[in-house]
Design a protein around this motif. Structure first.
Motif, PDB file in Angstrom:
ATOM      1  N   ALA A   1      -2.363   1.403 -10.293  1.00  0.00           N
ATOM      2  CA  ALA A   1      -1.402   2.117  -9.311  1.00  0.00           C
ATOM      3  C   ALA A   1       0.098   2.060  -9.872  1.00  0.00           C
ATOM      4  N   GLU A   2       0.749   1.084 -10.298  1.00  0.00           N
ATOM      5  CA  GLU A   2       1.899   0.894 -10.951  1.00  0.00           C
ATOM      6  C   GLU A   2       2.166   1.641 -12.097  1.00  0.00           C
ATOM      7  N   ASN A   3       1.247   1.683 -12.772  1.00  0.00           N
ATOM      8  CA  ASN A   3       1.559   2.689 -13.919  1.00  0.00           C
ATOM      9  C   ASN A   3       1.547   3.981 -13.607  1.00  0.00           C
ATOM     10  N   VAL A   4       0.659   4.282 -12.666  1.00  0.00           N
ATOM     11  CA  VAL A   4       0.472   5.913 -12.167  1.00  0.00           C
ATOM     12  C   VAL A   4       1.876   6.137 -11.518  1.00  0.00           C
ATOM     13  N   ILE A   5       2.512   5.431 -10.662  1.00  0.00           N
ATOM     14  CA  ILE A   5       3.752   5.642 -10.036  1.00  0.00           C
ATOM     15  C   ILE A   5       4.846   5.730 -10.913  1.00  0.00           C
ATOM     16  N   LEU A   6       4.882   4.623 -11.986  1.00  0.00           N
ATOM     17  CA  LEU A   6       6.045   4.464 -13.044  1.00  0.00           C
ATOM     18  C   LEU A   6       7.046   5.714 -12.804  1.00  0.00           C
ATOM     19  N   GLY A   7       8.225   5.519 -12.639  1.00  0.00           N
ATOM     20  CA  GLY A   7       9.093   6.673 -12.881  1.00  0.00           C
ATOM     21  C   GLY A   7       9.131   7.621 -11.551  1.00  0.00           C
ATOM     22  N   PHE A   8       8.067   7.556 -10.879  1.00  0.00           N
ATOM     23  CA  PHE A   8       8.136   8.571  -9.504  1.00  0.00           C
ATOM     24  C   PHE A   8       7.699   7.544  -8.416  1.00  0.00           C
ATOM     25  N   GLU A   9       8.386   6.638  -8.195  1.00  0.00           N
ATOM     26  CA  GLU A   9       7.915   5.435  -7.056  1.00  0.00           C
ATOM     27  C   GLU A   9       8.004   6.029  -5.756  1.00  0.00           C
ATOM     28  N   PRO A  10       7.164   5.976  -4.959  1.00  0.00           N
ATOM     29  CA  PRO A  10       7.172   6.376  -3.653  1.00  0.00           C
ATOM     30  C   PRO A  10       7.912   5.109  -2.907  1.00  0.00           C
ATOM     31  N   THR A  11       9.026   5.307  -1.967  1.00  0.00           N
ATOM     32  CA  THR A  11       9.570   4.171  -1.365  1.00  0.00           C
ATOM     33  C   THR A  11       9.591   4.185  -0.053  1.00  0.00           C
ATOM     34  N   LYS A  12       9.688   3.025   0.723  1.00  0.00           N
ATOM     35  CA  LYS A  12       9.760   2.798   1.972  1.00  0.00           C
ATOM     36  C   LYS A  12      11.112   2.464   2.210  1.00  0.00           C
ATOM     37  N   SER A  13      11.516   1.934   3.440  1.00  0.00           N
ATOM     38  CA  SER A  13      12.799   1.577   3.732  1.00  0.00           C
ATOM     39  C   SER A  13      13.487   0.554   2.981  1.00  0.00           C
ATOM     40  N   PHE A  14      14.616   0.384   2.343  1.00  0.00           N
ATOM     41  CA  PHE A  14      15.228  -0.460   1.728  1.00  0.00           C
ATOM     42  C   PHE A  14      14.863  -0.122   0.142  1.00  0.00           C
ATOM     43  N   ASN A  15      14.412   0.810  -0.130  1.00  0.00           N
ATOM     44  CA  ASN A  15      14.012   1.179  -1.585  1.00  0.00           C
ATOM     45  C   ASN A  15      12.730   0.066  -1.941  1.00  0.00           C
ATOM     46  N   ARG A  16      12.034  -0.151  -1.167  1.00  0.00           N
ATOM     47  CA  ARG A  16      10.754  -1.164  -1.548  1.00  0.00           C
ATOM     48  C   ARG A  16       9.686   0.119  -1.901  1.00  0.00           C
ATOM     49  N   ILE A  17       9.098  -0.280  -2.884  1.00  0.00           N
ATOM     50  CA  ILE A  17       7.970   0.735  -3.444  1.00  0.00           C
ATOM     51  C   ILE A  17       6.936   0.437  -2.458  1.00  0.00           C
ATOM     52  N   ASP A  18       6.197   1.842  -2.176  1.00  0.00           N
ATOM     53  CA  ASP A  18       5.330   1.934  -1.140  1.00  0.00           C
ATOM     54  C   ASP A  18       3.951   1.782  -1.776  1.00  0.00           C
ATOM     55  N   TYR A  19       3.506   0.536  -2.100  1.00  0.00           N
ATOM     56  CA  TYR A  19       2.265   0.548  -2.694  1.00  0.00           C
ATOM     57  C   TYR A  19       1.095   1.158  -2.156  1.00  0.00           C
ATOM     58  N   ALA A  20       1.111   1.084  -0.808  1.00  0.00           N
ATOM     59  CA  ALA A  20      -0.052   1.350   0.057  1.00  0.00           C
ATOM     60  C   ALA A  20      -0.363   3.033   0.046  1.00  0.00           C
ATOM     61  N   THR A  21       0.894   3.787  -0.069  1.00  0.00           N
ATOM     62  CA  THR A  21       0.903   4.966  -0.259  1.00  0.00           C
ATOM     63  C   THR A  21       0.282   5.332  -1.831  1.00  0.00           C
ATOM     64  N   ALA A  22       0.806   4.814  -2.429  1.00  0.00           N
ATOM     65  CA  ALA A  22       0.392   5.062  -4.052  1.00  0.00           C
ATOM     66  C   ALA A  22      -1.182   4.835  -4.240  1.00  0.00           C
ATOM     67  N   SER A  23      -1.617   3.642  -3.642  1.00  0.00           N
ATOM     68  CA  SER A  23      -3.076   3.464  -3.897  1.00  0.00           C
ATOM     69  C   SER A  23      -3.909   4.527  -3.183  1.00  0.00           C
ATOM     70  N   ASP A  24      -3.354   4.871  -2.151  1.00  0.00           N
ATOM     71  CA  ASP A  24      -4.133   5.846  -1.268  1.00  0.00           C
ATOM     72  C   ASP A  24      -4.241   7.326  -1.967  1.00  0.00           C
ATOM     73  N   LYS A  25      -3.182   7.459  -2.606  1.00  0.00           N
ATOM     74  CA  LYS A  25      -2.932   8.737  -3.449  1.00  0.00           C
ATOM     75  C   LYS A  25      -3.924   8.805  -4.424  1.00  0.00           C
ATOM     76  N   ILE A  26      -3.945   7.577  -5.148  1.00  0.00           N
ATOM     77  CA  ILE A  26      -4.798   7.275  -6.244  1.00  0.00           C
ATOM     78  C   ILE A  26      -6.194   7.358  -6.086  1.00  0.00           C
ATOM     79  N   ARG A  27      -6.621   6.915  -4.824  1.00  0.00           N
ATOM     80  CA  ARG A  27      -7.974   6.948  -4.302  1.00  0.00           C
ATOM     81  C   ARG A  27      -8.463   8.354  -4.085  1.00  0.00           C
ATOM     82  N   LYS A  28      -7.634   9.283  -3.315  1.00  0.00           N
ATOM     83  CA  LYS A  28      -7.755  10.451  -3.173  1.00  0.00           C
ATOM     84  C   LYS A  28      -8.053  11.052  -4.388  1.00  0.00           C
TER      85      LYS A  28
END
Lengths: 414, 506
Positions: free
Chosen positions: B98-125
């Motif tokens: 997941a980290e590799n896939v979003i590298l450079g295009f990280e989806p973020t939540k509030s306070f610029n935290r990386i939204d890993y959940a969204t990323a993982s979901d997207k990858i699963r999809k």
């Protein structure tokens, strides 16, 4: 494939190693001229006055050319030939001493520089950096002086054995970094660099202790090499011409170096190892053996250079022997770079650098421009040789074989 | 944007006086798998780098859905929907998928935290949609190479790529992994993605392509269809007719020449890379060592050639023990060695062709005497070998570095075969060579075998293994998983290459 081959003239103007070297030398002198201009009070004053009189610029240009010209003229007449004295000698038949002195001096200084540069070039060509040639030369000089001044033998034995002593001492001193590198991997640059200090202080020590110090002397001065061990000069000692058999030995060393690198089987191993240590190993070359041989040969030649230096000119050592600006072991590094490790080129490089040194002294005496200018020119020349692409750009040369001009500037994977 | 029609018109790219791409025209329709076929050095990668914005073209234009575009950087290309899977993966080994896939295009939540959940979901999809079967939380370096490649594909897809460029994607895969990659590619195409597939391997190209464009020396020399025969495609690629079959006489093994017993070799880090291997190569046979790169083949060869220390076990050449012998002793025992990395171990690029042809025999009596080399003899030797082995060079005095890769390899082959010794070991001898040179090298190997030499061939190209081998030893993780006959199927060897021995009748 052979569509329109370039003409000879085009090839000269392309970026080939020979053209680059000559242009680098030219650029070196241009840089030197710049230094003369900016360090000469006369020139700077003339330029500051160009608006004060109608012919100011012309005057300033004239002063500039006069100064630069005077410096380079002195350098040339002091190291190669002075037309005035030469014409005098030619027309009157006397005064040949004075006419030939510049050339004699250049060759005298060149002899040890040629020898040590060949040794350094052989080590560079093998990808090993013998930065300790100067120390090896000093030890060679000490050993040769000791043997030549304290042993009594007929000349046909004494002279060759004295030279041999120098070679042996230099080879021994080269063996230390060689063995350390082969057995433990100790980096040769560090070891040789440090050993230079060891030997420099050993020189002072031996010049101030009983066996080698000139008896009755309190200064750091050695005994004098006996006539039976001295390198004979070509002319009788009453003249000022000091040129001696050292230059013949030097030419012999160049011939040896050429044969060794281009024709001998061991030299082939050296070159293979220098150009690609991995392929060398895969081809059955034992790198440890090569390291030791390189340092024996390079150190031996440095030792020979040291003994030729003392045995051909001063016949005794003092505390300044090959120290500081006289450190031919360091000049040899730049000469090898200039000659790209090719013995014949290295020979001409050494002659050029000696001429710069000798001529520089005359220039200093006649014009007051410091001798350091010669060093600046030498350094600039080497800088330009090391950056062929820059020279190619400056002179807008055609693309040529410039990419093949490469120097072995990396060690053995360390 | 959905569906992409890509058109290249007259793309030209020069490097100095060398034209790498000369007015190349190419159209990739939506949902099409378009193969770019050409030999190494034909200009395939240059063209892809132009398309991906890594190089600026000197001429021509790129059109996407009829609209001219200009890519100054690869970022521009990505934004226009072009994704690239490089031959050498651009992944961070210690990151998760997941980290590799979003590298450079990280989806973020509030306070610029990386939204890993969204990323993982997207990858699963994506993973489900295209049958990629990748776990978003796995650490990349723990994944097999084939899966790592899927991560690269995922990464491109997640950046909404409509056109995927796959640059020689099969070089590092086992046959099974290649098959699943082909399936993935077909699924992607079926869903409307366009694929530009770069390869010089005819089998794969035929298996996957909808359309084939062949380029040679920077020019498009023709197009083809997957129904064309391999010979036809190869001829277009090389520019002359080629014979892909190697003729050889029946297997008739003689006395054992190279014997390896219980060999254990460690690498620089002390990891066991060759684990208890035993085999014998007899006179008159080719034993091929197959396997995916990096399973201990290179170290095995180095140990036999005396270039790597042997931990335990024995190696003998013609009855002479050479384990832990020096390279010189191995050469003298009768070993000819064609090293894997020719420029590192096989040649001195700055030296002449003639010198390289005697690189490991400079002291042979015909080439030297009393410490001096006989340069005339060295030259004559070189002129003879250049003729016999068809080495294309200006002269024997030219530095070997000025030759093409194929001709450099011929220099090594010529040198080793001309030494006329009993055992030949060759590691990846045709890597990076054009079809013509491969054909030639193969013939030479068979000639050696037929003249009763023992040949050990290490190759990760199964085609080469099948073409030459009399017996095939398959290596996996430092061990030999089986020694099989060349009549075995690709599938069975593929399983052995993956370390699966149960289903195979050895």
């Amino acid at each position: 494939m052979s569509e329109n081959k370039p003409s000879i003239w085009q090839r000269y103007l392309s970026a080939n190693p020979v053209t680059i070297s000559f242009l680098a030398i030219l650029l070196g002198f241009i840089v030197g001229a710049g230094v003369i201009i900016f360090s000469s009070a006369d020139v700077l004053h003339a330029w500051s006055q160009i608006f004060n009189s109608p012919g100011g610029i012309l005057h300033a240009l004239k002063v500039t050319f006069d100064n630069v010209g005077a410096a380079y003229r002195a350098m040339f007449t002091g190291s190669v030939i002075d037309p005035t004295t030469f014409w005098h000698a030619l027309s009157t038949g006397s005064g040949w001493d004075a006419a030939l002195t510049p050339l004699s001096e250049t060759l005298t200084y060149a002899a040890p520089l040629v020898i040590i540069s060949i040794g350094v070039a052989i080590s560079f060509e093998t990808g090993l950096f013998n930065i300790g040639a100067n120390g090896q030369a000093i030890l060679g000089g000490i050993a040769g002086t000791a043997f030549g001044s304290m042993i009594h033998l007929p000349m046909f034995l004494h002279l060759p054995l004295t030279l041999l002593c120098g070679i042996a001492a230099g080879a021994f001193f080269g063996l230390i970094p060689g063995v350390l590198k082969a057995l433990t991997g100790a980096h040769e640059v560090i070891v040789t660099l440090m050993l230079n200090y060891v030997v420099a202080f050993f020189l002072l020590y031996s010049l101030l202790s009983t066996p080698l110090q000139l008896p009755g002397q309190a200064n750091d001065l050695s005994r004098v090499i006996l006539p039976s061990a001295q390198l004979p000069t070509f002319f009788n000692t009453a003249t000022t011409l000091r040129v001696n058999w050292g230059i013949v030995i030097a030419i012999g060393v160049v011939a040896f170096g050429w044969w060794f690198l281009n024709r001998s089987t061991m030299g082939f191993d050296f070159r293979v190892t220098g150009a690609n240590p991995n392929a060398a190993r895969a081809s059955g070359i034992n790198p440890k053996k090569i390291i030791i041989y390189v340092f024996l040969i390079s150190g031996g030649l440095a030792g020979l250079a040291g003994v030729v230096q003392v045995d051909g000119t001063t016949h005794s050592l003092d505390g300044g022997f090959l120290i500081g600006s006289a450190g031919i072991g360091f000049t040899a590094i730049t000469v090898s770079l200039l000659g790209r490790n090719k013995p014949i080129n290295v020979f001409w490089g050494a002659i050029l650098f000696s001429a710069l040194g000798v001529g520089g002294r005359i220039m200093q005496a006649e014009t007051g421009i410091p001798l350091d200018l010669a060093t600046i020119i030498q350094s600039a020349v080497v800088l330009f040789v090391a950056t062929p692409v820059m020279v190619q750009e400056i002179f807008r040369l055609r693309e040529g074989t410039v990419h093949t001009i490469q120097l072995n500037t990396k060690g053995w994977g360390s | 944007m959905l569906f992409m029609r890509l058109e290249l018109r007259g793309i030209t790219k020069r490097f100095g006086s060398f034209t790498a791409n000369d007015a190349i025209d190419l159209v990739v329709e939506p949902g099409e798998i378009h193969c770019l076929l050409g030999e190494n050095g034909a200009g395939k990668s240059t063209l892809m780098n132009v398309l991906f914005g890594l190089y600026n073209a000197d001429g021509g234009e790129i059109l996407i859905n009829g609209e001219s575009v200009h890519f100054a950087t690869s970022g521009d290309a990505v934004r226009k929907g072009i994704g690239m899977v490089h031959q050498h993966f651009m992944l961070v080994p210690v990151f998760t998928v997941a980290e590799n896939v979003i590298l450079g295009f990280e989806p973020t939540k509030s306070f610029n935290r990386i939204d890993y959940a969204t990323a993982s979901d997207k990858i699963r999809k994506f993973s489900e949609e295209f049958g990629l079967e990748v776990d978003p939380d796995a650490i990349v370096e723990e994944l097999p190479v084939g899966i790592q490649q899927r991560v690269e594909i995922l990464k491109a897809l997640s950046q909404e790529a409509e056109l995927l460029i796959l640059d020689e994607p099969t070089a590092v895969l086992t046959p099974q992994e290649i098959e699943s990659l082909i399936k993935i590619m077909k699924d992607l195409a079926a869903s409307g993605k366009s694929i530009l597939f770069i390869s010089h391997k005819l089998k794969e190209v035929k298996a996957v392509a909808d359309k084939i464009t062949v380029i040679r020396l920077g020019k498009v020399v023709g197009t083809g269809l997957p129904s064309d025969s391999e010979e036809e495609l190869a001829s277009k690629m090389v520019g002359r007719s080629v014979n892909l079959q190697v003729e050889k006489s029946p297997h008739n093994p003689g006395a054992p020449m190279l014997e390896v017993k219980d060999l254990v070799v460690r690498d620089e880090r002390g990891v066991t890379v060759v684990n208890n291997i035993s085999f014998t190569v007899n006179r008159g046979e080719v034993l091929a060592v197959a396997g995916v790169q990096g399973n201990g083949q290179s170290e095995l060869v180095e140990a036999i050639a005396g270039l790597r220390a042997v931990e335990s076990g024995t190696i003998s050449i013609n009855g002479v023990r050479v384990d832990n012998a020096s390279p010189r002793e191995c050469l003298d025992a009768g070993l000819a060695h064609i090293p894997e990395d020719r420029q590192r171990d096989g040649l001195v690029l700055s030296l002449s062709v003639a010198d390289n042809l005697v690189l490991n025999t400079p002291r042979a009596p015909q080439f030297a005497g009393r410490g001096s080399r006989k340069l005339q003899a060295v030259r004559e030797n070189a002129e003879r070998l250049v003729k016999d082995f068809d080495i294309r060079t200006e002269s024997v005095d030219a530095p070997v570095g000025s030759l093409s890769g194929g001709n450099q390899q011929k220099v090594i082959v010529a040198r080793e075969l001309s030494r006329n010794v009993d055992v030949l070991i060759a590691a990846q001898p045709t890597r990076g060579l054009d079809v013509g040179s491969i054909e030639y090298v193969h013939k030479q190997f068979i000639r050696e075998r037929d003249s009763n030499k023992a040949v050990l061939l290490v190759s990760s190209e199964l085609d080469e293994v099948f073409a030459l081998a009399d017996r095939i030893a398959v290596m996996f993780q430092g061990g030999i998983t089986g020694i099989v006959s060349p009549d075995s199927t690709r599938e069975s060897i593929g399983l052995l290459m993956a370390g699966i021995t149960e289903q195979v009748n050895v």
